[in-house]
Scaffold this motif. Structure first.
Motif, PDB file in Angstrom:
ATOM      1  N   ALA A  98       3.756 -13.451   0.131  1.00 48.11           N
ATOM      2  CA  ALA A  98       5.153 -13.104  -0.169  1.00 48.11           C
ATOM      3  C   ALA A  98       5.581 -11.870   0.615  1.00 48.11           C
ATOM      4  CB  ALA A  98       5.328 -12.870  -1.665  1.00 48.11           C
ATOM      5  N   PHE A  99       4.613 -11.063   1.032  1.00 50.70           N
ATOM      6  CA  PHE A  99       4.959  -9.865   1.795  1.00 50.70           C
ATOM      7  C   PHE A  99       5.475 -10.204   3.189  1.00 50.70           C
ATOM      8  CE2 PHE A  99       2.915  -7.680  -1.595  1.00 50.70           C
ATOM      9  CZ  PHE A  99       3.535  -6.460  -1.623  1.00 50.70           C
ATOM     10  N   GLU A 100       5.327 -11.455   3.605  1.00 53.14           N
ATOM     11  CA  GLU A 100       5.936 -11.861   4.867  1.00 53.14           C
ATOM     12  C   GLU A 100       7.453 -11.643   4.812  1.00 53.14           C
ATOM     13  OE1 GLU A 100       4.786 -15.886   5.497  1.00 53.14           O
ATOM     14  OE2 GLU A 100       2.691 -15.393   5.908  1.00 53.14           O
ATOM     15  N   VAL A 101       8.024 -11.806   3.619  1.00 51.56           N
ATOM     16  CA  VAL A 101       9.465 -11.563   3.450  1.00 51.56           C
ATOM     17  C   VAL A 101       9.767 -10.099   3.721  1.00 51.56           C
ATOM     18  CG1 VAL A 101      11.398 -11.630   1.823  1.00 51.56           C
ATOM     19  CG2 VAL A 101       9.636 -13.412   1.755  1.00 51.56           C
ATOM     20  N   LEU A 102       8.929  -9.206   3.187  1.00 54.36           N
ATOM     21  CA  LEU A 102       9.128  -7.769   3.382  1.00 54.36           C
ATOM     22  C   LEU A 102       9.047  -7.408   4.858  1.00 54.36           C
ATOM     23  CD1 LEU A 102       9.443  -5.017   1.870  1.00 54.36           C
ATOM     24  CD2 LEU A 102       6.952  -4.839   1.986  1.00 54.36           C
ATOM     25  N   VAL A 154       7.609   3.103   7.585  1.00 55.46           N
ATOM     26  CA  VAL A 154       6.284   2.762   7.072  1.00 55.46           C
ATOM     27  C   VAL A 154       6.087   3.376   5.685  1.00 55.46           C
ATOM     28  CG1 VAL A 154       3.803   3.091   7.429  1.00 55.46           C
ATOM     29  CG2 VAL A 154       5.268   2.460   9.359  1.00 55.46           C
ATOM     30  N   HIS A 155       6.494   4.637   5.524  1.00 56.65           N
ATOM     31  CA  HIS A 155       6.361   5.311   4.226  1.00 56.65           C
ATOM     32  C   HIS A 155       7.174   4.582   3.151  1.00 56.65           C
ATOM     33  CE1 HIS A 155       5.725   8.634   1.425  1.00 56.65           C
ATOM     34  NE2 HIS A 155       7.007   8.499   1.100  1.00 56.65           N
ATOM     35  N   LEU A 156       8.395   4.186   3.481  1.00 60.89           N
ATOM     36  CA  LEU A 156       9.251   3.475   2.536  1.00 60.89           C
ATOM     37  C   LEU A 156       8.584   2.188   2.058  1.00 60.89           C
ATOM     38  CD1 LEU A 156      12.269   3.315   1.327  1.00 60.89           C
ATOM     39  CD2 LEU A 156      12.646   1.689   3.195  1.00 60.89           C
ATOM     40  N   LEU A 157       8.022   1.421   3.006  1.00 60.50           N
ATOM     41  CA  LEU A 157       7.430   0.134   2.660  1.00 60.50           C
ATOM     42  C   LEU A 157       6.117   0.278   1.902  1.00 60.50           C
ATOM     43  CD1 LEU A 157       8.175  -1.880   5.908  1.00 60.50           C
ATOM     44  CD2 LEU A 157       9.493  -1.769   3.796  1.00 60.50           C
ATOM     45  N   LEU A 158       5.411   1.382   2.120  1.00 61.63           N
ATOM     46  CA  LEU A 158       4.158   1.595   1.402  1.00 61.63           C
ATOM     47  C   LEU A 158       4.374   2.204   0.021  1.00 61.63           C
ATOM     48  CD1 LEU A 158       1.802   2.931   4.228  1.00 61.63           C
ATOM     49  CD2 LEU A 158       1.904   0.631   3.251  1.00 61.63           C
ATOM     50  N   SER A 159       5.418   3.010  -0.126  1.00 60.69           N
ATOM     51  CA  SER A 159       5.615   3.736  -1.385  1.00 60.69           C
ATOM     52  C   SER A 159       6.551   3.025  -2.362  1.00 60.69           C
ATOM     53  CB  SER A 159       6.136   5.151  -1.113  1.00 60.69           C
ATOM     54  OG  SER A 159       7.393   5.094  -0.448  1.00 60.69           O
TER      55      SER A 159
END
Length: 199
Positions: A98-102, A154-159
């Protein structure tokens, strides 16, 4: 067809109505509300043969850095997260995918897909991600000038990763169709084997 006079009258009525702008939406000039708290480098080593420097950060993250011979002033940031399909259980099967969407439509809880696109417009940042059997890989490519924005993404997507609802639903329906097609093709393949003549 309508008479010319009727068309002129309709257009005149339409032009008489004032054209109102769309309601203003709060725009985010950057990807983060505030810069993350800085950490420290605990240890740094150099591998002379490859020129790779490895740093251990205070949060336990290992960073490998090497100057590339490719022309231009671009920096490639790759983040590998342990996990992927190998960590899934029957109950969580396909969740990682599902992270393919992200990766296709980056967003966070505080930033919509449109916010992220607006913040990255004109920066030249390229972002991609892949779900692999034993890890998830995020790649961000940026110029030296836009590196801070790339790291912010990158920080936004990880946090605070968030899946865009419509994009996720499209992905879910496509995945269901692909699974159904694979099932049909598997049956067709088995049937075709039964028709092969041997000697």
């Amino acid at each position: 067809l309508p008479e010319e006079a009727a068309i002129v009258e309709t257009v005149a009525l339409a032009l008489a109505d004032p054209i109102l702008p769309l309601p203003a939406r709060a725009a985010h000039a950057s990807l983060l509300d505030r810069a993350p708290a800085p950490g420290t480098i605990q240890e740094i080593t150099l591998h002379p043969a490859s020129g790779v420097r490895t740093a251990l950060l205070s949060n336990g993250v290992l960073v490998h850095c090497r100057r590339m011979d490719t022309p231009g002033d671009r920096v490639l940031v790759s983040v590998a997260l342990a996990g992927g399909r190998i960590e899934e259980t029957p109950r969580t099967a396909a969740v990682t995918h599902a992270f393919e969407v992200l990766f296709r439509h980056p967003a966070g809880r505080s930033r919509s897909v449109a916010d992220v696109r607006a913040a990255l417009a004109g920066t030249g940042i390229e972002f991609s991600g892949r779900v692999l059997p034993d890890h998830v890989l995020l790649n961000a490519s940026a110029t030296v000038d836009s590196l801070v924005d790339a790291l912010g993404l990158v920080h936004l997507l990880l946090s605070e990763p968030a899946l865009d609802g419509p994009s996720f639903e499209n992905w879910r329906q496509l995945s269901a169709r692909q699974a159904s097609l694979r099932s049909v093709l598997a049956g067709a393949t088995v049937d075709s084997y039964t028709n092969i003549q041997t000697v």
